[in-house]
Design an enzyme around this catalytic site. Sequence first.
Site, PDB file in Angstrom:
ATOM      1  N   ASP A   1      -9.464  -9.221  22.574  1.00  0.00           N
ATOM      2  CA  ASP A   1     -10.231 -10.322  21.987  1.00  0.00           C
ATOM      3  C   ASP A   1      -9.468 -11.644  21.972  1.00  0.00           C
ATOM      4  OD1 ASP A   1     -12.078  -8.363  21.472  1.00  0.00           O
ATOM      5  OD2 ASP A   1     -12.202  -8.747  19.310  1.00  0.00           O
TER       6      ASP A   1
ATOM      7  N   HIS B   1      -5.643  -7.716  21.160  1.00  0.00           N
ATOM      8  CA  HIS B   1      -5.858  -9.151  21.347  1.00  0.00           C
ATOM      9  C   HIS B   1      -4.946  -9.687  22.443  1.00  0.00           C
ATOM     10  CE1 HIS B   1      -7.283  -8.279  17.270  1.00  0.00           C
ATOM     11  NE2 HIS B   1      -8.093  -9.322  17.403  1.00  0.00           N
TER      12      HIS B   1
END
Length: 281
Positions: free
Chosen positions: A101, A246
């Site tokens: 992400d 991430h």
Amino acid sequence: MKKDQMTPGRRALLRAAAVFGLAAATGCMGTERPGTPRPAVPSGAAAGGPPAARALKPSAYRLQPIAGYGPPHAARARLRVRRKPILRMDGDGRAMVLTFDDGPDPRYTPGILRTLRRYDVRAMFFVCGEMAVDNKDLLREMADDGHVIGNHTWTHPLLPKLTRNAMREEIERTCEVVEDAVGEPPLWFRAPYGAWNRNAFQLGAELGMEPLAWTVDTLDWTEPGTMTIIRRVRAGAAPGVVVLSHDAGGDRSQSVDALRTYLPELIDAGYRITVPSRYGM
């Protein structure tokens, strides 16, 4: 016959001419049927421009149907709007999904892409528009390698605190950036912080996206250390799980390093690292 008298035929001819002139003056003599709505003029377009410049097909991202392109409620009636996000992959086999992400970030995303490429696996990248707009080359690299690009809004806000219009702009702008970069709109959506509400599900569905959450959270955004991230993936590995990591939003060097270790371990353990199909997991 007096000079100011007219035959019935002449009077009928003059009435027909008057009707024709009125119709031409009011624009009713075109090919449209009475009451046919005209295509909307895009905001900022010159109203006096040529017809070809004004009669534009509506954007794929306009959430309200534009007059002249089908029944106003037809598209909405066909929508499948979920009440909760997808959490895991269904189906047989030891399949897992890796997701990243907040990117793309030129400092960390390339390292993740290199590792994925080395082991010939596909992953999902939920990108933020404000990061993607200046790194479209990385979006194209993701697409070229067969990865799935998802929508993670523009600025990563807490969606339940936004108005519907503000939420729509966050999601829609990111769709536009992704499509501009790779030629296709995103088919998956993830709410920042995992904070969903009815509007988020509705708007995502109207833009043609499925909502995806996760089953295993590495908490790598806290920068807990490379080995801690690795241990969390090892502990959570199981058929059907979706792993959250991430590639932006802070120092993600630990996430890059951890992937180099746990990815070959997962493959050696018999897991198939893959991505979901379009209409479900």
